[in-house]
Design an enzyme around this catalytic site. Sequence first.
Site, short mmCIF file in Angstrom:
data_model
loop_
_atom_site.label_atom_id
_atom_site.label_comp_id
_atom_site.label_asym_id
_atom_site.label_seq_id
_atom_site.Cartn_x
_atom_site.Cartn_y
_atom_site.Cartn_z
N TYR A 109 26.37 65.78 -2.72
CA TYR A 109 26.88 64.58 -3.38
C TYR A 109 26.38 63.36 -2.60
O TYR A 109 26.46 63.35 -1.36
CB TYR A 109 28.42 64.59 -3.39
CG TYR A 109 29.02 63.35 -3.98
CD1 TYR A 109 29.37 63.29 -5.33
CD2 TYR A 109 29.24 62.21 -3.20
CE1 TYR A 109 29.89 62.14 -5.88
CE2 TYR A 109 29.77 61.05 -3.76
CZ TYR A 109 30.09 61.03 -5.10
OH TYR A 109 30.62 59.89 -5.65
N GLU A 197 25.79 56.87 -8.47
CA GLU A 197 26.21 58.20 -8.02
C GLU A 197 25.18 59.26 -8.38
O GLU A 197 24.72 59.31 -9.52
CB GLU A 197 27.56 58.55 -8.67
CG GLU A 197 28.13 59.86 -8.17
CD GLU A 197 29.36 60.26 -8.96
OE1 GLU A 197 30.47 60.08 -8.45
OE2 GLU A 197 29.20 60.76 -10.09
#
Length: 389
Positions: A109, A197
Site C-alpha cells: 500500500y 492512493e
Amino acid sequence: MNIHEYQAKQLFQAFGIPAPQGEKASTIEDAVNATKKISGNAWVVKAQVHAGGRGKVGGVKLAKNIAEVKQFASDMLGSRLITKQTGAEGLPIESVLIEKTYPIKREFYLSIMVDRATERVMFISSIAGGMDIETVAEETPEKILTLVVDPAAGLQPYQCRQVAFSLSLQGNQIKELSNIMQGLYRLLLDKDASQIEINPLVETDDGALFALDAKINFDDNALALHQDILDLRDAGQEDEKENKAKQFELNYITLDGTIGCMVNGAGLAMATMDLVKLKGGTPANFLDVGGGTTTERVCEAFKLILSDHNVKAVLVNIFGGIVQCDVIAKGILTAVDEVHVKVPVVVRLEGTNAEKGRELLNNSNLGLVAAENLADAAEQVVALAKEVA
Ligand code: GDP
Ligand code: MN
C-alpha cells in the site's frame, strides 16, 4: 473532485509512475479490440467507477481468453456497481479498463496526502497492502508507516529508502520505489491533488514494481487553476443533486434521513441538524443557502430538497442578518407554489424583517407552519415527518 482509475494511470505515466499496459473501453467491441492490442494470455477487466472496493464485489475480473473478456465487459457495462464505498444505489459502469496481467508476488500500500494534523504532505505505506488494508489499519496498525515531508526541504532520498526498507525491497527496487514516491510528490503538488492512493502497488515475480490501482482526489478549491484536470470530470459519477446545487452556489450534501433542511450559514445548518437529531428525527441533507440569498436561490434550494423522495417534512431555519426575512418568505412561497409541495413545511424566521416575513407566510393559505423558536420548529417538524411516514 475524483477521477477514474484509467485517467489516474494516464497521469501516473506522465509523472514516471509505472502502471500496467491498459486501455479503456466503453463498448464490448472496444473491449475486444483493446484486448487484441495488449500482449499476454490473460487480462483484467476493471469496472470504472469513482469508488474503491470493486475487487470484492465482482468489479475486477481476471479473463483467460477473449470470450471471457467479452462476457465480463457485457456483464459490467450498463450495470451499476455497489461497493462498500458507494451507498445502496451504487454507481453506473459506463466504461471498463482492460489491462495486462502480471504474476504478483507481493501487494503493498502506498499513498500520499495532505495531512491536516501536521499541515504537511504525508506518505502512508504498508507491506500488507491489497483489498484488506482497512483491517490492517484497524488490527495491526504497526504495519502502517507514515512519513511527513518538510515543505522547505522536499522529499528526501533517505525518506524514500526508509519506505523501501520497510517493504523489504532490494537492489534496483529501491531506486524504482524512490522514483514512484518522487513522482507522487510532484503529481500531488503540480496538480493540487489532496490524496493519491496506490493500492495495491505490486511486486511481480521478476521483481518489477507496478501501480495496479490508482485513485486521485483533487482539491476543489484549486480546480480553477487546472483546466486539464477539470476536463477529466465525469458528472455521471457524482451526486446529481450536489451538482445542481453547485450551479446555484448552494452548499448541499445529500444525507439519508427524512427531514429536509434549508438553513443560512454553515454553522447554523449544523446546529439545526443536531437539533433535529436531538428531537428524534434524521436530516435528509445539509444545506447552506448562503448569506446574500435571492428569491430565485431559495426557490432552487427548495426544489433541490424536494427532489429527494425520502423527504417527509421540511424545516426552514433562517436568521436574517444580511438576507432579509421577507425575501426568504417570498422565495419559500414561490417555491411551494411552483413545486407543488406535498410535505409539511415548518419555518423559523428570525432577524431583519422577521415580522413581515412571518406575516407573508401566515397569510399564504399554503399550509406552512411558522414556528415560535428553533426548538419548537425542530419538535414540530420531527412530529410531522413521523405522521407522514
Ligand atoms: P479495488 O478493489 O476497487 O481497490 O480494485 P483494485 O484495482 O485494487 O483490484 C482489486 C484486486 O484485484 C487487487 O488487490 C489485486 O489482487 C487484483 N488485481 C487487480 N489487477 C490485477 C492483475 O493485473 N493481476 C492479478 N493477478 N490480480 C489483479
Ligand atoms: Mn485497490
